[in-house]
Motif scaffolding. Structure first.
Motif, PDB file in Angstrom:
ATOM      1  N   VAL A 180      10.969   3.495  -1.351  1.00 25.37           N
ATOM      2  CA  VAL A 180      10.267   3.463  -0.063  1.00 25.37           C
ATOM      3  C   VAL A 180      10.242   2.041   0.492  1.00 25.37           C
ATOM      4  CG1 VAL A 180       8.029   3.824   1.048  1.00 25.37           C
ATOM      5  CG2 VAL A 180       8.895   5.497  -0.595  1.00 25.37           C
ATOM      6  N   ASN A 181       9.949   1.066  -0.370  1.00 32.01           N
ATOM      7  CA  ASN A 181       9.943  -0.318   0.081  1.00 32.01           C
ATOM      8  C   ASN A 181      11.326  -0.760   0.564  1.00 32.01           C
ATOM      9  OD1 ASN A 181       7.247  -0.590  -0.514  1.00 32.01           O
ATOM     10  ND2 ASN A 181       7.572  -1.549  -2.490  1.00 32.01           N
ATOM     11  N   TYR A 182      12.373  -0.337  -0.141  1.00 36.74           N
ATOM     12  CA  TYR A 182      13.730  -0.701   0.254  1.00 36.74           C
ATOM     13  C   TYR A 182      14.061  -0.122   1.628  1.00 36.74           C
ATOM     14  CZ  TYR A 182      18.827  -0.783   0.290  1.00 36.74           C
ATOM     15  OH  TYR A 182      20.135  -0.973   0.639  1.00 36.74           O
ATOM     16  N   TRP A 183      13.658   1.100   1.853  1.00 36.04           N
ATOM     17  CA  TRP A 183      13.891   1.739   3.142  1.00 36.04           C
ATOM     18  C   TRP A 183      13.228   0.938   4.275  1.00 36.04           C
ATOM     19  CZ3 TRP A 183      11.838   7.266   4.656  1.00 36.04           C
ATOM     20  CH2 TRP A 183      12.503   7.703   5.790  1.00 36.04           C
ATOM     21  N   ALA A 184      11.988   0.542   4.027  1.00 32.41           N
ATOM     22  CA  ALA A 184      11.277  -0.215   5.059  1.00 32.41           C
ATOM     23  C   ALA A 184      11.886  -1.602   5.272  1.00 32.41           C
ATOM     24  CB  ALA A 184       9.803  -0.335   4.682  1.00 32.41           C
ATOM     25  N   VAL A 185      12.200  -2.290   4.163  1.00 33.86           N
ATOM     26  CA  VAL A 185      12.740  -3.651   4.279  1.00 33.86           C
ATOM     27  C   VAL A 185      14.081  -3.648   4.990  1.00 33.86           C
ATOM     28  CG1 VAL A 185      13.693  -5.533   2.892  1.00 33.86           C
ATOM     29  CG2 VAL A 185      11.456  -4.605   2.338  1.00 33.86           C
ATOM     30  N   ARG A 186      14.923  -2.686   4.684  1.00 29.21           N
ATOM     31  CA  ARG A 186      16.206  -2.587   5.373  1.00 29.21           C
ATOM     32  C   ARG A 186      16.016  -2.311   6.861  1.00 29.21           C
ATOM     33  NH1 ARG A 186      20.919  -4.287   4.158  1.00 29.21           N
ATOM     34  NH2 ARG A 186      21.965  -2.412   4.912  1.00 29.21           N
ATOM     35  N   GLY A 187      15.009  -1.521   7.196  1.00 25.47           N
ATOM     36  CA  GLY A 187      14.730  -1.266   8.602  1.00 25.47           C
ATOM     37  C   GLY A 187      14.260  -2.490   9.356  1.00 25.47           C
ATOM     38  N   PRO A 190      20.476  -7.832  -1.111  1.00 24.38           N
ATOM     39  CA  PRO A 190      20.217  -8.889  -2.106  1.00 24.38           C
ATOM     40  C   PRO A 190      18.818  -9.492  -1.982  1.00 24.38           C
ATOM     41  CG  PRO A 190      22.403  -9.149  -1.140  1.00 24.38           C
ATOM     42  CD  PRO A 190      21.720  -8.103  -0.338  1.00 24.38           C
ATOM     43  N   ALA A 191      18.363  -9.680  -0.744  1.00 24.74           N
ATOM     44  CA  ALA A 191      17.020 -10.239  -0.556  1.00 24.74           C
ATOM     45  C   ALA A 191      15.957  -9.298  -1.100  1.00 24.74           C
ATOM     46  CB  ALA A 191      16.767 -10.532   0.920  1.00 24.74           C
ATOM     47  N   PHE A 192      16.137  -7.988  -0.881  1.00 24.66           N
ATOM     48  CA  PHE A 192      15.155  -7.036  -1.407  1.00 24.66           C
ATOM     49  C   PHE A 192      15.165  -7.009  -2.930  1.00 24.66           C
ATOM     50  CE2 PHE A 192      14.364  -2.801  -3.154  1.00 24.66           C
ATOM     51  CZ  PHE A 192      13.041  -2.628  -2.775  1.00 24.66           C
ATOM     52  N   LEU A 193      16.364  -6.995  -3.524  1.00 24.15           N
ATOM     53  CA  LEU A 193      16.435  -6.978  -4.980  1.00 24.15           C
ATOM     54  C   LEU A 193      15.800  -8.222  -5.580  1.00 24.15           C
ATOM     55  CD1 LEU A 193      20.045  -5.574  -5.473  1.00 24.15           C
ATOM     56  CD2 LEU A 193      17.884  -4.354  -5.691  1.00 24.15           C
ATOM     57  N   ARG A 194      16.027  -9.379  -4.946  1.00 24.91           N
ATOM     58  CA  ARG A 194      15.404 -10.607  -5.426  1.00 24.91           C
ATOM     59  C   ARG A 194      13.889 -10.512  -5.296  1.00 24.91           C
ATOM     60  NH1 ARG A 194      18.202 -13.865  -2.505  1.00 24.91           N
ATOM     61  NH2 ARG A 194      16.728 -13.994  -0.788  1.00 24.91           N
ATOM     62  N   TRP A 195      13.402  -9.956  -4.179  1.00 23.02           N
ATOM     63  CA  TRP A 195      11.961  -9.789  -3.958  1.00 23.02           C
ATOM     64  C   TRP A 195      11.359  -8.867  -5.013  1.00 23.02           C
ATOM     65  CZ3 TRP A 195       9.410  -5.170  -2.554  1.00 23.02           C
ATOM     66  CH2 TRP A 195       8.076  -5.316  -2.185  1.00 23.02           C
ATOM     67  N   ALA A 196      12.008  -7.729  -5.245  1.00 25.27           N
ATOM     68  CA  ALA A 196      11.473  -6.780  -6.222  1.00 25.27           C
ATOM     69  C   ALA A 196      11.458  -7.382  -7.624  1.00 25.27           C
ATOM     70  CB  ALA A 196      12.305  -5.496  -6.198  1.00 25.27           C
ATOM     71  N   ILE A 237       0.826  -1.213   0.000  1.00 24.82           N
ATOM     72  CA  ILE A 237       0.000   0.000   0.000  1.00 24.82           C
ATOM     73  C   ILE A 237       0.858   1.260   0.000  1.00 24.82           C
ATOM     74  CG2 ILE A 237      -0.229   0.156   2.505  1.00 24.82           C
ATOM     75  CD1 ILE A 237      -3.059   0.719   0.030  1.00 24.82           C
ATOM     76  N   THR A 238       1.996   1.247   0.714  1.00 23.17           N
ATOM     77  CA  THR A 238       2.835   2.445   0.739  1.00 23.17           C
ATOM     78  C   THR A 238       3.602   2.622  -0.565  1.00 23.17           C
ATOM     79  OG1 THR A 238       4.572   1.153   1.849  1.00 23.17           O
ATOM     80  CG2 THR A 238       3.071   2.430   3.240  1.00 23.17           C
ATOM     81  N   GLY A 239       4.124   1.515  -1.110  1.00 28.44           N
ATOM     82  CA  GLY A 239       4.800   1.631  -2.399  1.00 28.44           C
ATOM     83  C   GLY A 239       3.868   2.100  -3.493  1.00 28.44           C
ATOM     84  N   SER A 240       2.643   1.607  -3.499  1.00 23.80           N
ATOM     85  CA  SER A 240       1.670   2.038  -4.501  1.00 23.80           C
ATOM     86  C   SER A 240       1.282   3.493  -4.295  1.00 23.80           C
ATOM     87  CB  SER A 240       0.426   1.147  -4.433  1.00 23.80           C
ATOM     88  OG  SER A 240       0.747  -0.197  -4.716  1.00 23.80           O
ATOM     89  N   ALA A 241       1.173   3.924  -3.036  1.00 26.89           N
ATOM     90  CA  ALA A 241       0.807   5.316  -2.775  1.00 26.89           C
ATOM     91  C   ALA A 241       1.830   6.272  -3.364  1.00 26.89           C
ATOM     92  CB  ALA A 241       0.684   5.539  -1.268  1.00 26.89           C
ATOM     93  N   VAL A 242       3.107   5.936  -3.260  1.00 34.59           N
ATOM     94  CA  VAL A 242       4.154   6.804  -3.805  1.00 34.59           C
ATOM     95  C   VAL A 242       4.194   6.706  -5.327  1.00 34.59           C
ATOM     96  CG1 VAL A 242       6.633   7.240  -3.845  1.00 34.59           C
ATOM     97  CG2 VAL A 242       5.506   6.698  -1.694  1.00 34.59           C
ATOM     98  N   SER A 243       4.155   5.484  -5.865  1.00 34.32           N
ATOM     99  CA  SER A 243       4.272   5.319  -7.320  1.00 34.32           C
ATOM    100  C   SER A 243       3.069   5.881  -8.059  1.00 34.32           C
ATOM    101  CB  SER A 243       4.456   3.836  -7.656  1.00 34.32           C
ATOM    102  OG  SER A 243       3.333   3.081  -7.228  1.00 34.32           O
TER     103      SER A 243
END
Length: 927
Positions: free
Chosen positions: A120-127, A133-139, A101-107
């Motif tokens: 925004v998603n990367y910022w949250a996932v890292r937090g 690498p896990a985030f890039l694979r997810w995206a 929902i947050t990524g869609s709100a920004v995009s």
């Protein structure tokens, strides 16, 4: 520095960073202006209506309808979390919803805003502790599946259009293009993921380019190796999670299509479903053209043009498209923005508290040092010099976390290693199972009622009340024992015990790990929405069952198709009777299928948040290694399996691999190297020199009490529903003091429409009960042709049959689909000239006939006044029914009393069961 460098920079009107920022802002403004222009000027031209007409259609929506649309929209977002959490192992559904929902709100606010949403998603996932690498694979994986899904919808819609004969040149072209692109993407993706080394050439191209731009790889490495490793990682993830990815995206697409259909239906457009599918396909395809924010304007014009071009009313079509896009795009901005703001505030608050927590942690961890001296080892970090900080080796540290240990799914189904069934007993087990079937029917009523109670308990407290959990787990255990003995596996001839508790020496066992905490949000959707794929699988395994269908003149039962388990059990029974042997492979397969069904039953019964795996674990014992427990969880003790913590009597040896406490393991089927099943347990089974079995506290009296209370609650709900319906009908559904009981159109190509005969009998004392029960009756007939004159009459059935004998007519049934046409000639006289009618009315336009029922056999006839052929009218029949209000009040009073009594009985029995738990506590396993 050269002299020309500063001069060139001085002539630059703006710094590079500021110029780039202004360029991006200009692009955003231009894209927003394009979207506004397309909506403001393009949509009315495409639809052929003005904004005033569109607004008038939207104003018809009620609050309840908006709430329904919002619920479907939220359900779609929740369904997509299945795919998002599958692409990032360890990501909860709640956090997946937040990312979505947050990524869609920004995009949705920016052209090509996907990059900003990903940031925004990367910022949250890292937090949350996930690596880059896990985030890039997810995206990468989620975007691949999203694009494939958006292309698959037009391809499917094209097939539907071709099958239905509907023609749309635009959709045909788009569908063919989508099919070609989809096929190419699938082939390329499969080609790359099946052998990651095929993309090594890409890394070889990157290596020299990176050297030129002064970004060479680390010494001893190359970008080609990194590319191969990244693709291999993606391939491993897809290999494990492709089912959940596909199911999640499919459920999301289906719910989005349902949302579009509801928007069209509620606003009065109501096009055929194939047209709705075409509009949805256009939306999926055009949403890839992100020239404007979220392709706003482009998508609306394309959807509206298709709907109007295929015959949908212009104003409702445009209004429905705008309403649909308002939910899928517009609503994400405020909701996602609010969640993102809340999360940022939480992060800011935590960051401000971090120094305080660190200071407190240091004060508790470090002893007060003495006078500092040069060379004091407590003040050296590595013993090589004074660093101004204490040596970490000089002070106590936290104990190392234990190594992760394997766990199983929290629902543990176990049985003897080999079946022990006689040749012929299975032929009569249906008769012997009748007592268990009766008891289980009542127990499952209680299971349903207690699950509803648990639903609200989880929603409020986040935990499943232990007594309710033990009861429902006992019902599953009882059902599994009966299924194992009877026609679920034919695994044993030993009659199942009548108890909810575990019986250590019985050859079938079931344990469910008690969860200390359950998700409050997941409980709203997991039992119906998330479980839909498993419902389909379970229907194939168990069978569709038997259900009743109302036909034109009677109820009949259909279905009764047996499932795969029933077919395999029949095969096992025939082989037993013919050869005296039960094939081990067939036995293992049946236990795996039953294990699947029981896992789904526990999941939809709210007993675990762990999604049932789409995996067939065959054999009498579950595999030991299915994941890894959280570090720090207690290690298994004697009498419990290494596969997970013990949860009850027999849990240790059941999960570890023995058939029973005393049963032997056949050669090749037990533990040890080369064995087909896990090794023997490390300790004795409970009840056999180990820990005493844990009893749930549900004795026979309490079980009977909670079953009686549950049945009372269920019956009371039926009484309350019926009573409220009668009261509402008595007060709100009357017209001129009459309640409408029939409202339907009648049609006949012949000369008359005749109802079935209605027999009214008088009581033996001469009292006409029909007049008291039914009261006055009114039959209102309205011809559907303007100016048509109609006749309606009520007469004795025998006289009606003589008058219409040999006349072409239609005999009506309860449903119009059951009307029966009878061939014949024209009537000899007009209906009004027949002298046998007890009540009649005729005239042009709407006519009313009033009649007070009396004893006899009566039929109602509708004809044209001049006895001409072709009868077409609407018939509305109403009755006085003077007893409705009184009967409704009585049902409500009885229902309330029964509801209170049943609820009190359930509460008392649950409290007593909660107070009577015996034996050592059960520790929840990892899920």
């Amino acid at each position: 520095m050269s002299a020309t460098g500063p001069a060139r920079r001085a002539r630059s009107p703006l710094p590079a960073s500021r110029g780039a920022r202004l360029l991006r802002e200009g692009e955003a403004v231009a894209a927003a202006a394009l979207a506004v222009a397309l909506l403001a000027f393009g949509l009315p031209r495409v639809a052929g209506v003005g904004w005033g007409q569109v607004g008038a259609v939207l104003a018809q929506l009620t609050v309840a309808e908006v709430a329904l649309l919002a619920a479907v929209w939220l359900a779609g977002l929740a369904a997509q979390t299945v795919a998002l959490s599958a692409a990032l192992p360890g990501l909860s559904h709640r956090r997946a919803f937040f990312l979505n929902i947050t990524g869609s709100a920004v995009s949705n606010l920016l052209p090509l805003g996907g990059a900003a949403g990903s940031a925004v998603n990367y910022w949250a996932v890292r937090g949350w502790g996930f690596g880059t690498p896990a985030f890039l694979r997810w995206a990468l994986v989620t975007n691949i599946w999203d694009v494939l899904g958006r292309l698959a919808v037009p391809a499917a819609a094209l097939g539907w259009f071709l099958a239905s004969g509907t023609h749309s040149e635009a959709l045909t072209t788009a569908g063919l293009g989508a099919c070609a692109t989809l096929l190419a993407l699938v082939v390329v993706t499969a080609f790359v993921l099946r052998e990651p080394r095929r993309v090594r050439w890409l890394g070889r191209v990157v290596d020299p380019v990176a050297t030129l731009v002064r970004r060479p790889p680390a010494p001893g490495t190359s970008y080609s190796d990194r590319v191969v490793a990244a693709v291999a990682s993606v391939a491993d993830l897809v290999r494990v999670a492709w089912v959940r990815l596909t199911v999640g995206k499919l459920m999301y697409a289906v719910l989005q299509a349902v949302l579009l259909w509801l928007c069209l239906d509620l606003l009065g457009a109501r096009p055929p479903l194939v047209v709705v599918a075409g509009a949805f396909a256009v939306e999926r395809l055009l949403s890839l053209a992100v020239i404007s924010p979220a392709a706003t304007g482009i998508v609306e014009l394309g959807m509206t043009g298709l709907l109007v071009g295929l015959g949908t009313a212009p104003a409702p079509a445009a209004a429905a498209v705008l309403l649909y896009r308002l939910f899928v795009i517009g609503m994400e901005v405020p909701v996602g923005g609010a969640l993102l703001g809340w999360w940022l505030l939480q992060r800011l608050r935590d960051r401000r508290r971090e120094p305080v927590r660190e200071a407190v942690a240091r004060s508790r961890r470090w002893p007060t040092p003495g006078p500092r001296t040069l060379g004091d080892p407590r003040w050296r970090r590595d013993g090589r010099g004074d660093t101004g900080g204490p040596s970490m080796a000089a002070f106590p540290t936290a104990p190392a976390a234990p190594a992760p240990r394997p766990v199983t799914y929290p629902v543990h189904l176990d049985a003897d290693t080999t079946p022990h069934a006689s040749r012929w007993l299975w032929l009569v087990k249906w008769l012997l199972a009748i007592p268990h079937v009766v008891v289980l029917a009542l127990l499952w009523v209680a299971f349903a009622v207690l699950s509803i109670v648990a639903f609200f308990a989880i929603l409020v407290t986040g935990s499943y009340p232990r007594a309710l959990f033990d009861f429902n787990a006992g019902v599953l255990r009882w059902s599994w024992r009966v299924a194992y003995w009877s026609y679920g596996a034919l695994g044993t001839d030993r009659y199942p015990p009548f108890t909810l508790d575990e019986v250590p020496d019985y050859p079938a066992h079931l344990e469910v790990d008690y969860p200390e905490h359950l998700s409050r949000g997941l409980v709203l959707v997991k039992w119906w929405l998330l479980a839909i794929p498993h419902y389909v699988v379970v229907a194939l395994l168990v069978g569709s069952g038997t259900y009743a269908v109302e036909t034109a003149d009677r109820w009949r039962t259909v279905g009764a198709q047996t499932g795969l388990i029933g077919v395999l059990v029949l095969v096992a029974g025939v082989l037993l009777a013919a050869t005296g042997r039960y094939p081990q492979a067939l036995y293992d397969l049946l236990l795996g299928l039953n294990r699947w069904v029981i896992r789904v039953a526990a999941y939809v019964g709210l007993m675990t948040d762990a999604y049932p795996p789409f995996r067939l674990d065959q054999g009498p014992h579950e595999p030991l290694a299915m994941g890894f427990a959280t570090p720090g969880a207690p290690a298994p003790t004697s009498g419990s399996s290494v596969a997970g913590p013990a949860t009850g009597p027999g849990a240790g040896w059941a999960a570890a691999g023995t058939g029973s406490p005393t049963g032997s393991t056949p050669e090749g089927a037990g533990g040890g190297p080369g064995g087909a099943y896990p090794p023997a347990p490390m300790g004795p089974p409970p009840g056999a020199g180990g820990a005493p079995p844990r009893r749930s506290g549900w004795g026979a009296g309490r079980v009977v009490g909670v079953v009686a209370g549950s049945v009372a609650v269920l019956v009371s709900l039926g009484l309350l529903t019926g009573g409220l319906a009668l009261v509402v009908a008595d007060n709100a559904a009357r017209e001129d003091g009459l309640v409408t009981v029939v409202d339907r159109s009648v049609r006949s190509a012949g000369y008359a429409v005749v109802t079935p005969s209605a027999v009214v009998d008088s009581r033996s004392d001469g009292t006409d009960w029909a007049a008291r029960v039914v009261g006055d009756v009114r039959i209102r007939v309205t011809p559907q042709a303007a100016g048509q004159s109609v006749f309606v009459g009520i007469g004795p059935t025998a006289d009606v049959d003589r008058y219409l004998g040999g006349v072409a007519r239609t005999q009506v049934a309860t449903r119009s689909s059951g009307d029966r046409d009878l061939a014949g000639a024209a009537p000899s006289t007009a209906p009004a000239q027949a002298g046998f009618w007890v009540a009649q009315a005729q005239g042009a336009g709407t006519v009313d006939l009033r009649w007070r029922p009396s004893s006899g056999d009566w039929s109602v006839v509708v004809m044209n006044t001049n006895a001409s052929a072709g009868v077409l009218a609407t018939v509305v029949a109403g009755a006085e029914l003077p007893w409705l209000g009184t009967a409704g009040a009585v049902l409500i009073v009885v229902g309330v009393l029964l509801l209170v009594a049943g609820a009190v009985l359930v509460v008392v029995m649950v409290q007593r069961a909660s107070a009577r738990h015996t034996g050592p506590p059960v520790q929840a396993g990892a899920s």
